[in-house]
Design a protein around this motif. Structure first.
Motif, PDB file in Angstrom:
ATOM      1  N   MET A 121      -1.615  22.029  -5.935  1.00 31.55           N
ATOM      2  CA  MET A 121      -0.782  21.207  -5.077  1.00 31.55           C
ATOM      3  C   MET A 121      -0.094  20.118  -5.888  1.00 31.55           C
ATOM      4  N   ASP A 122       1.139  19.840  -5.527  1.00 34.33           N
ATOM      5  CA  ASP A 122       1.908  18.764  -6.148  1.00 34.33           C
ATOM      6  C   ASP A 122       2.329  17.816  -5.037  1.00 34.33           C
ATOM      7  N   LEU A 123       1.424  16.917  -4.632  1.00 36.56           N
ATOM      8  CA  LEU A 123       1.632  16.068  -3.471  1.00 36.56           C
ATOM      9  C   LEU A 123       2.393  14.798  -3.829  1.00 36.56           C
ATOM     10  N   VAL A 124       3.365  14.478  -2.977  1.00 36.49           N
ATOM     11  CA  VAL A 124       4.123  13.232  -3.096  1.00 36.49           C
ATOM     12  C   VAL A 124       4.060  12.530  -1.752  1.00 36.49           C
ATOM     13  N   ARG A 125       3.714  11.254  -1.771  1.00 34.62           N
ATOM     14  CA  ARG A 125       3.627  10.487  -0.521  1.00 34.62           C
ATOM     15  C   ARG A 125       4.502   9.258  -0.612  1.00 34.62           C
ATOM     16  N   LYS A 126       5.253   9.031   0.453  1.00 33.57           N
ATOM     17  CA  LYS A 126       6.096   7.840   0.525  1.00 33.57           C
ATOM     18  C   LYS A 126       5.914   7.174   1.884  1.00 33.57           C
ATOM     19  N   GLU A 127       6.067   5.855   1.880  1.00 35.48           N
ATOM     20  CA  GLU A 127       5.976   5.065   3.107  1.00 35.48           C
ATOM     21  C   GLU A 127       7.393   4.664   3.515  1.00 35.48           C
ATOM     22  N   TYR A 128       7.662   4.757   4.821  1.00 31.53           N
ATOM     23  CA  TYR A 128       8.993   4.434   5.331  1.00 31.53           C
ATOM     24  C   TYR A 128       8.893   3.449   6.489  1.00 31.53           C
ATOM     25  N   GLU A 129       9.910   2.622   6.586  1.00 30.62           N
ATOM     26  CA  GLU A 129      10.097   1.797   7.776  1.00 30.62           C
ATOM     27  C   GLU A 129      11.113   2.503   8.657  1.00 30.62           C
ATOM     28  N   LEU A 130      10.718   2.787   9.877  1.00 27.94           N
ATOM     29  CA  LEU A 130      11.585   3.454  10.840  1.00 27.94           C
ATOM     30  C   LEU A 130      12.097   2.411  11.823  1.00 27.94           C
ATOM     31  N   THR A 131      13.390   2.146  11.791  1.00 29.14           N
ATOM     32  CA  THR A 131      13.990   1.149  12.668  1.00 29.14           C
ATOM     33  C   THR A 131      14.704   1.837  13.822  1.00 29.14           C
ATOM     34  N   CYS A 132      14.375   1.421  15.033  1.00 34.47           N
ATOM     35  CA  CYS A 132      15.077   1.930  16.216  1.00 34.47           C
ATOM     36  C   CYS A 132      16.394   1.172  16.344  1.00 34.47           C
ATOM     37  N   VAL A 169       5.788   4.640   8.982  1.00 33.54           N
ATOM     38  CA  VAL A 169       5.428   6.057   8.964  1.00 33.54           C
ATOM     39  C   VAL A 169       5.215   6.518   7.524  1.00 33.54           C
ATOM     40  N   SER A 170       4.227   7.387   7.327  1.00 32.69           N
ATOM     41  CA  SER A 170       3.960   7.973   6.011  1.00 32.69           C
ATOM     42  C   SER A 170       4.374   9.437   6.021  1.00 32.69           C
ATOM     43  N   ILE A 171       5.039   9.857   4.958  1.00 32.13           N
ATOM     44  CA  ILE A 171       5.420  11.260   4.811  1.00 32.13           C
ATOM     45  C   ILE A 171       4.839  11.782   3.501  1.00 32.13           C
ATOM     46  N   THR A 172       4.073  12.858   3.608  1.00 33.30           N
ATOM     47  CA  THR A 172       3.457  13.485   2.436  1.00 33.30           C
ATOM     48  C   THR A 172       4.005  14.893   2.292  1.00 33.30           C
ATOM     49  N   ALA A 173       4.440  15.230   1.085  1.00 28.49           N
ATOM     50  CA  ALA A 173       5.036  16.542   0.838  1.00 28.49           C
ATOM     51  C   ALA A 173       4.341  17.241  -0.316  1.00 28.49           C
ATOM     52  N   ASP A 174       4.113  18.531  -0.124  1.00 28.32           N
ATOM     53  CA  ASP A 174       3.680  19.398  -1.215  1.00 28.32           C
ATOM     54  C   ASP A 174       4.961  19.969  -1.819  1.00 28.32           C
ATOM     55  N   SER A 175       5.372  19.414  -2.946  1.00 29.35           N
ATOM     56  CA  SER A 175       6.662  19.773  -3.539  1.00 29.35           C
ATOM     57  C   SER A 175       6.771  21.266  -3.827  1.00 29.35           C
ATOM     58  N   SER A 176       5.675  21.896  -4.231  1.00 31.00           N
ATOM     59  CA  SER A 176       5.728  23.321  -4.569  1.00 31.00           C
ATOM     60  C   SER A 176       6.070  24.172  -3.352  1.00 31.00           C
ATOM     61  N   MET A 177       5.600  23.750  -2.166  1.00 32.00           N
ATOM     62  CA  MET A 177       5.917  24.498  -0.949  1.00 32.00           C
ATOM     63  C   MET A 177       7.358  24.262  -0.515  1.00 32.00           C
ATOM     64  N   ILE A 230      14.111  22.584  -0.937  1.00 33.63           N
ATOM     65  CA  ILE A 230      13.999  21.127  -0.839  1.00 33.63           C
ATOM     66  C   ILE A 230      13.231  20.640  -2.059  1.00 33.63           C
ATOM     67  N   SER A 231      13.901  19.899  -2.929  1.00 30.40           N
ATOM     68  CA  SER A 231      13.294  19.522  -4.205  1.00 30.40           C
ATOM     69  C   SER A 231      12.541  18.206  -4.169  1.00 30.40           C
ATOM     70  N   SER A 232      12.800  17.359  -3.157  1.00 29.87           N
ATOM     71  CA  SER A 232      12.165  16.039  -3.121  1.00 29.87           C
ATOM     72  C   SER A 232      12.253  15.467  -1.713  1.00 29.87           C
ATOM     73  N   LEU A 233      11.488  14.421  -1.469  1.00 26.12           N
ATOM     74  CA  LEU A 233      11.582  13.728  -0.186  1.00 26.12           C
ATOM     75  C   LEU A 233      12.938  13.052  -0.029  1.00 26.12           C
ATOM     76  N   GLU A 234      13.504  12.592  -1.136  1.00 23.15           N
ATOM     77  CA  GLU A 234      14.839  11.986  -1.072  1.00 23.15           C
ATOM     78  C   GLU A 234      15.858  13.003  -0.564  1.00 23.15           C
ATOM     79  N   GLU A 235      15.771  14.235  -1.069  1.00 24.18           N
ATOM     80  CA  GLU A 235      16.685  15.277  -0.620  1.00 24.18           C
ATOM     81  C   GLU A 235      16.436  15.616   0.852  1.00 24.18           C
ATOM     82  N   LEU A 236      15.178  15.623   1.250  1.00 27.83           N
ATOM     83  CA  LEU A 236      14.843  15.914   2.646  1.00 27.83           C
ATOM     84  C   LEU A 236      15.450  14.874   3.572  1.00 27.83           C
ATOM     85  N   MET A 237      15.327  13.602   3.223  1.00 29.68           N
ATOM     86  CA  MET A 237      15.888  12.544   4.068  1.00 29.68           C
ATOM     87  C   MET A 237      17.412  12.575   4.060  1.00 29.68           C
TER      88      MET A 237
END
Length: 397
Positions: free
Chosen positions: A1-12, A261-269, A275-282
């Motif tokens: 597994m190649d896990l990447v976790r980032k924390e985000y502020e979600l503003t309504c 909110v926390s988002i965790t991604a398995d980059s290999s999956m 999708i190469s990164s969380l930045e690309e996903l967002m």
């Protein structure tokens, strides 16, 4: 597994409604017209109060009368529970003591006085009353954005699915809905089921989205607001949008609320589906949201320049009341906007006919866009496109 976790502020950026499945009738809440507040009753206190005051039979009759009034079309024009209690000698202090919480109603939406509040769809909350947005809601939006991007990048790969959708006759609702579901599942399998864990393509264990985990978006805030559903409609024969206040009210997370909110991604999956990164996903989520908003801006932008300008910062549309276009892939699958409008208008007319709701006549009236409405919310002088939210990565977490 190649896990990447980032924390985000979600503003309504706008009010957000995530329903908890409960819709209260006019005899299930107390509406204080003078304070423009809805009091949600504490059920144990309420039942004990009715018993102690000897009002159980009278209340049963009131419920029957009110239910008949609610069966009519338009806004409720019967007697609100506050007035019924007042007629039985119950004072304001006693009424408020029966509530577990109170929520402000947007004042300008109570038209011509108090007799214009209807069923209220409640907001989902944590057991202690704090507001949150389920992680599944956010993941659903991300999933749709990923599918949209795949279609946009390789439209020819999915032309067969569009041909199958266009071959439907829109006469048999159950059959047509099932066939549409089958085609969308096939689309998901082609795009998302890339892991090859099993030899069965439709097995969900093959989905690359197993590599994406999203926490619930949470906050310490507890304050909500009740807003009326408003549709701005641009239909054949009208040069400007027509504003329609519907007898539907929603409890919402207020605009400006910030959640974590926390988002965790398995980059290999995720790499298996491009999708190469969380930045690309967002970035994909933002692009999909802006594509939806652009389609609406072309029709409604001249009359709503300010709100569409604000919407350019939005990354996602979340929750109920955000409109059909924010949840469909039809526009991406269709060769052009004209064919998308043709399909959506026929589908909606079939769906409304099936549900025995008044015929909306989308086929004839949806001239520029289908559906022909922009979903907005208002409070005072402020207008929003319902459900707009923005993500910002939190550093130093």
């Amino acid at each position: 597994m190649d896990l990447v976790r980032k924390e985000y502020e979600l503003t309504c950026m706008a009010p957000v409604h995530i329903g908890n499945g409960i819709t209260l009738k006019a005899y299930e809440y107390v509406y204080d017209d003078h304070q423009q507040q809805v009091l949600f009753l504490d059920e144990k206190k309420w039942i004990a109060f009715l018993y102690e005051k000897g009002l159980m039979d009278d209340f049963t009759e009131y419920v029957n009368v009110t239910a008949r009034a609610l069966a009519g079309k338009g806004n409720f024009r019967g007697q609100y529970l506050w007035d019924w209690l007042s007629c039985h000698g119950v004072v304001a202090e006693e009424i408020r003591a029966l509530s577990k919480r109170c929520v402000t109603v947007a004042k300008d939406k109570i038209i011509n006085g108090k007799n214009h509040l209807n069923d209220i769809a409640q907001q989902v909350m944590l057991p202690d009353g704090r507001l949150y947005i389920p992680g599944s809601t956010i993941k659903g939006a991300l999933r749709t954005a990923i599918l949209w991007q795949a279609i946009e990048q390789h439209p020819a790969h999915f032309a067969g699915i569009w041909e199958q959708l266009c071959s439907l006759d829109f006469k048999n609702f159950r059959y047509t809905k099932r066939k549409i579901g089958d085609e969308i599942r096939l689309l998901e399998q082609q795009i998302l089921h890339a892991l090859d864990v099993t030899h069965t393509a439709h097995d969900a264990v093959n989905s690359a989205l197993r590599g994406l985990r999203i926490s619930d978006a949470s906050t310490d805030a507890r304050k909500t607001i009740i807003l009326q559903k408003i549709d701005e409609s641009m239909q054949a024969g009208y040069p400007q949008p027509k504003e329609k206040f519907l007898p539907i009210f929603r409890e919402c997370i207020p605009a400006g609320t910030k959640l974590h909110v926390s988002i965790t991604a398995d980059s290999s999956m995720l790499q298996m589906i491009g999708i190469s990164s969380l930045e690309e996903l967002m970035h994909t989520l933002h692009a999909y949201t802006q594509d939806t908003l652009l389609a609406e801006k072309k029709v409604f932008g001249h009359a709503n320049a300010n709100i569409f300008c604000e919407a350019e910062m939005a990354d996602v549309l979340l929750g109920g009341g955000t409109g059909f276009l924010s949840k469909t892939l039809v526009r991406a699958l269709a060769p052009d906007e004209g064919e998308a409008k043709w399909f959506i208008s026929h589908y909606l007319d079939m769906a409304f006919s099936r549900s025995h709701k008044p015929m909306h006549n989308h086929v004839n009236l949806d001239t520029f866009l289908s559906p022909r409405t922009l979903k907005v919310a208002k409070a005072g002088q402020k207008t929003w496109i319902l459900g707009l939210c923005r993500f910002e990565e939190m550093t130093g977490c």
